[in-house]
Design an enzyme around this catalytic site. Structure first.
Site, PDB file in Angstrom:
ATOM      1  N   ALA A  19       0.836  -1.203   0.000  1.00 31.82           N
ATOM      2  CA  ALA A  19       0.000   0.000   0.000  1.00 31.82           C
ATOM      3  C   ALA A  19       0.868   1.250   0.000  1.00 31.82           C
ATOM      4  O   ALA A  19       1.867   1.335   0.723  1.00 31.82           O
ATOM      5  CB  ALA A  19      -0.916  -0.006   1.231  1.00 31.82           C
ATOM      6  N   CYS A 102      -3.990  -7.725   5.186  1.00 33.65           N
ATOM      7  CA  CYS A 102      -3.713  -6.396   5.734  1.00 33.65           C
ATOM      8  C   CYS A 102      -4.029  -6.368   7.232  1.00 33.65           C
ATOM      9  O   CYS A 102      -5.151  -6.648   7.637  1.00 33.65           O
ATOM     10  CB  CYS A 102      -4.524  -5.326   5.012  1.00 33.65           C
ATOM     11  SG  CYS A 102      -4.157  -3.664   5.650  1.00 33.65           S
TER      12      CYS A 102
END
Length: 333
Positions: A19, A102
């Site tokens: 990310a 995540c």
């Protein structure tokens, strides 16, 4: 060789979906350094469906990056499936990846990312519905478990396979570990031994030798490199060379590093405009400068810059200093 669905990679080295990092500017550099597959940073299913312009722009794929995997995340079956259908029909990505790794609280609070790791049944249901709705191969990126008491890596990988998933990438840490501690390659090996779909190993691969060791010790089909490639795409090239012929390619010179850093910045400027790109490049410049004596001082300067010209002047002045020092040292010998 690594093959996912009908997509065949030219080698076993995969760039991890990071990310805030894996936009087209960095992915293309990774591809130019030889990565067999590059993965885009995760995009929210709801943001795609709401037509959020920033999120939709993250779905852009340069043809030169292919084969490429676009990653989506979400906690509800209906929105995840609809987002996957949008990616399937409106992008030139080769693979649709679902994020189950995540660890960030704002993601897990939405029942997305690593939250899925607690429920193999949910994984089966979500992946099966996605596979049924799209034509592109569907893969999953996951961690080994939520915490040390809830490690369901084998059950979760089997659920992905049963649901029709084409591959699974496994990061050898739990959600609670975040990015600390040691990745557990033994569990990655257990996953590989429990499913027939390709398994990509991830975690603690910081040298070409470690990539070789991961392949040998776990039997995985591919090795995923993340943080070790930040500011150092040479790591990808060196790993590919080492896996193919056992030789270690030379380390880049400071000038070579700064040349690629500037290519990176120029591509970011094309994508996002100079102001945003220069600010975003601050963290990347720090990574490119890592290991160079005096790099910290340069990094601090760049953190206040807002123009490409200032970044270029400072970086190349620094390189010239380093090169002059090297000439002095060699003449002294």
């Amino acid at each position: 060789m690594l093959k996912i669905g009908n997509i065949e990679m030219k080698n076993q080295v995969v760039l991890a979906p990071m990310a805030g990092v894996c936009n087209p500017a960095f992915r293309l550099i990774a591809k130019e350094f030889g990565a067999g597959l590059v993965c885009a940073e995760m995009v929210s299913d709801k943001a795609i469906l709401h037509g959020n312009q920033k999120s939709l722009s993250m779905l852009y794929v340069d043809e030169r990056e292919k084969p490429l995997s676009l990653q989506i995340f979400g906690g509800e079956k209906e929105t995840l499936v609809e987002a996957a259908k949008f990616v399937d029909k409106n992008t030139n990505a080769d693979i649709i990846d679902i994020n189950m790794g995540c660890p960030v609280p704002k993601i897990t609070k939405c029942d997305a990312g690593a939250r899925w790791l607690l429920d193999p049944n949910k994984i089966y249901e979500m992946v099966a519905a996605t596979v049924e709705a799209v034509d592109k191969p569907v893969t999953v990126k996951m961690r080994i478990g939520w915490d040390s008491d809830h490690i369901y890596a084998v059950e979760n990988a089997r659920a992905v396979e049963r649901a029709g998933g084409s591959a699974v990438a496994v990061h050898g840490r739990t959600r609670v570990q975040m990015y600390e501690g040691v990745a557990d390659w033994n569990i990655i090996k257990e996953v590989k031994e429990s499913v027939n779909i390709p398994v990509i190993g991830n975690g603690d691969v910081t040298t070409p030798q470690e990539a070789r060791r991961m392949l040998d010790e776990t039997g995985v089909d591919g090795v995923m490199i993340g943080r070790a490639a930040l500011g150092n795409p040479w790591m990808l090239y060196q790993t590919i060379q080492y896996l193919e012929n056992g030789t270690l390619a030379e380390e880049p010179s400071p000038r070579e590093k700064i040349d690629v850093c500037m290519v990176h910045l120029d591509r970011l400027i094309k994508l996002k405009g100079e102001n945003v790109a220069v600010r975003e490049m601050r963290k990347h410049a720090a990574w490119y400068l890592k290991g160079m004596r005096g790099g910290g001082r340069v990094r601090d300067k760049i953190n206040s810059f807002e123009s490409r010209a200032d970044v270029a002047t400072t970086l190349y002045s620094f390189v010239e200093e380093l090169e002059a020092q090297m000439v002095e040292q060699s003449s002294a010998v």
